[in-house]
Design a protein around this motif. Sequence first.
Motif, mmCIF file in Angstrom:
data_model
loop_
_atom_site.group_PDB
_atom_site.id
_atom_site.type_symbol
_atom_site.label_atom_id
_atom_site.label_comp_id
_atom_site.label_asym_id
_atom_site.label_seq_id
_atom_site.Cartn_x
_atom_site.Cartn_y
_atom_site.Cartn_z
ATOM 1 N N VAL A 1 4.650 -16.244 -18.066
ATOM 2 C CA VAL A 1 4.091 -15.094 -17.350
ATOM 3 C C VAL A 1 3.550 -14.026 -18.293
ATOM 4 O O VAL A 1 2.888 -13.089 -17.856
ATOM 5 C CB VAL A 1 5.142 -14.446 -16.419
ATOM 6 N N ARG A 2 3.806 -14.180 -19.582
ATOM 7 C CA ARG A 2 3.358 -13.167 -20.530
ATOM 8 C C ARG A 2 1.835 -13.170 -20.617
ATOM 9 O O ARG A 2 1.209 -14.211 -20.789
ATOM 10 C CB ARG A 2 3.937 -13.422 -21.915
ATOM 11 N N GLN A 3 1.217 -12.006 -20.486
ATOM 12 C CA GLN A 3 -0.225 -11.888 -20.644
ATOM 13 C C GLN A 3 -0.556 -11.850 -22.131
ATOM 14 O O GLN A 3 0.133 -11.191 -22.906
ATOM 15 C CB GLN A 3 -0.742 -10.615 -19.973
ATOM 16 N N PRO A 4 -1.614 -12.567 -22.548
ATOM 17 C CA PRO A 4 -1.976 -12.523 -23.967
ATOM 18 C C PRO A 4 -2.335 -11.111 -24.389
ATOM 19 O O PRO A 4 -2.950 -10.352 -23.636
ATOM 20 C CB PRO A 4 -3.197 -13.456 -24.054
ATOM 21 N N ALA A 5 -1.917 -10.757 -25.575
ATOM 22 C CA ALA A 5 -2.216 -9.420 -26.083
ATOM 23 C C ALA A 5 -3.722 -9.252 -26.222
ATOM 24 O O ALA A 5 -4.408 -10.151 -26.730
ATOM 25 C CB ALA A 5 -1.555 -9.215 -27.445
ATOM 26 N N PRO A 6 -4.270 -8.151 -25.736
ATOM 27 C CA PRO A 6 -5.714 -7.956 -25.838
ATOM 28 C C PRO A 6 -6.147 -7.888 -27.296
ATOM 29 O O PRO A 6 -5.511 -7.221 -28.112
ATOM 30 C CB PRO A 6 -5.942 -6.620 -25.121
ATOM 31 N N GLN A 7 -7.223 -8.603 -27.601
ATOM 32 C CA GLN A 7 -7.709 -8.609 -28.972
ATOM 33 C C GLN A 7 -8.418 -7.294 -29.257
ATOM 34 O O GLN A 7 -9.150 -6.762 -28.419
ATOM 35 C CB GLN A 7 -8.674 -9.779 -29.177
ATOM 36 N N ALA A 8 -8.187 -6.786 -30.426
ATOM 37 C CA ALA A 8 -8.849 -5.544 -30.809
ATOM 38 C C ALA A 8 -10.355 -5.749 -30.804
ATOM 39 O O ALA A 8 -10.857 -6.795 -31.232
ATOM 40 C CB ALA A 8 -8.384 -5.111 -32.193
ATOM 41 N N PRO A 9 -11.102 -4.772 -30.301
ATOM 42 C CA PRO A 9 -12.563 -4.945 -30.243
ATOM 43 C C PRO A 9 -13.172 -4.964 -31.634
ATOM 44 O O PRO A 9 -12.636 -4.372 -32.576
ATOM 45 C CB PRO A 9 -13.027 -3.726 -29.439
ATOM 46 N N LEU A 10 -14.300 -5.644 -31.743
ATOM 47 C CA LEU A 10 -15.091 -5.637 -32.971
ATOM 48 C C LEU A 10 -15.962 -4.383 -32.924
ATOM 49 O O LEU A 10 -16.805 -4.230 -32.045
ATOM 50 C CB LEU A 10 -15.957 -6.894 -33.053
ATOM 51 N N VAL A 11 -15.733 -3.462 -33.854
ATOM 52 C CA VAL A 11 -16.451 -2.193 -33.851
ATOM 53 C C VAL A 11 -17.795 -2.398 -34.543
ATOM 54 O O VAL A 11 -17.858 -2.755 -35.723
ATOM 55 C CB VAL A 11 -15.647 -1.091 -34.559
ATOM 56 N N VAL A 12 -18.877 -2.180 -33.793
ATOM 57 C CA VAL A 12 -20.233 -2.437 -34.268
ATOM 58 C C VAL A 12 -20.990 -1.117 -34.358
ATOM 59 O O VAL A 12 -21.176 -0.437 -33.352
ATOM 60 C CB VAL A 12 -20.985 -3.397 -33.320
ATOM 61 N N SER A 13 -21.406 -0.755 -35.559
ATOM 62 C CA SER A 13 -22.249 0.416 -35.747
ATOM 63 C C SER A 13 -23.706 -0.016 -35.647
ATOM 64 O O SER A 13 -24.117 -0.994 -36.282
ATOM 65 C CB SER A 13 -21.977 1.056 -37.109
ATOM 66 N N CYS A 14 -24.473 0.711 -34.844
ATOM 67 C CA CYS A 14 -25.861 0.323 -34.613
ATOM 68 C C CYS A 14 -26.723 1.564 -34.524
ATOM 69 O O CYS A 14 -26.290 2.592 -33.983
ATOM 70 C CB CYS A 14 -25.961 -0.496 -33.321
ATOM 71 N N GLU A 15 -27.959 1.488 -35.030
ATOM 72 C CA GLU A 15 -28.879 2.600 -34.914
ATOM 73 C C GLU A 15 -29.056 2.958 -33.443
ATOM 74 O O GLU A 15 -29.215 2.074 -32.590
ATOM 75 C CB GLU A 15 -30.222 2.236 -35.547
ATOM 76 N N PRO A 16 -28.998 4.242 -33.095
ATOM 77 C CA PRO A 16 -28.958 4.646 -31.688
ATOM 78 C C PRO A 16 -30.074 4.072 -30.823
ATOM 79 O O PRO A 16 -29.824 3.614 -29.702
ATOM 80 C CB PRO A 16 -29.044 6.177 -31.768
#
Length: 295
Positions: free
Chosen positions: A86-101
Amino acid sequence: MTRQVALGSLRFFEAAARLGSFVRAADELHVTHGAVSRQIRLLETSLGTALFERRNRGVFLLPAGVQLRDAVQQAFDRLDAAIEAVRQPAPQAPLVVSCEPTIAMKWLIPRLGDFYQRHPEVPLHLFASGGAVAFQRDAVDVALRRNDFLWDAGLHAEKVCDEWIAPVCAPALLRHGRLELSAQTLLHTASRPSAWAHWRAAGTDEGGWGQGHSQTYEHFYLSLQAACAGLGVAIGSVFMTAEDIDSGRLVAPSGFRRDGTGYFLLSPLPFDGDARRTALLHWLREQMAQALPAP
């Protein structure tokens, strides 16, 4: 009346029974030897029977202890299995993407749905920024940048595609399907001040392009919005203008040309062996290639 058994004491009993020692059980459970002894005595009192034979050199299970040990171990095994089920998988940390606005707003965000469909296991967090990247300070994993500045030689850089640019304007500014630059206001941007110069260097045949009025906007997307509003002609990237051209808000009558620069995905860590970085790199290459003009 059924005697009440403290469930917590069963964990002490199981460890002592499995290890054959109150001392070793105490070490495993990070408690004192005395705490284990007290819990076992409480359990024996509640059950009304001895579970261990205590000798000078150790403790040994009595028949009642063997019976309880087997039952407790089976119960703990089933409980552990149920918890894992019943354990929910731990959410994976997001990939932080820097992009020109402007790229982020005009091109990347409208296509993120496709990335999430293909890679639901790779959540992304967008960080709008241009120029040099402070990877550690801003906790950025990767950055999509054009190579119009010098980045740290220690970064891992993977080319995504070439940059293509063109003058873009509202359809109403055309005369008989042609764009007379000499009669138009040229829209510049402080974030890419050499854009018009790059266009001229790319080999254009429009005469008098530098003779008209000009206006400068702080950001690239502001100059493109001004072009959509019919305020003049802006230089636009094929990626930044794709949505507005598809919708008919902008036209690029002279077509797009390479300006000698390109887009790169930068990372402080290698791409090899990192499935998240590699997935984003391959997806960006595929999507940007689809937006390029036909050869």
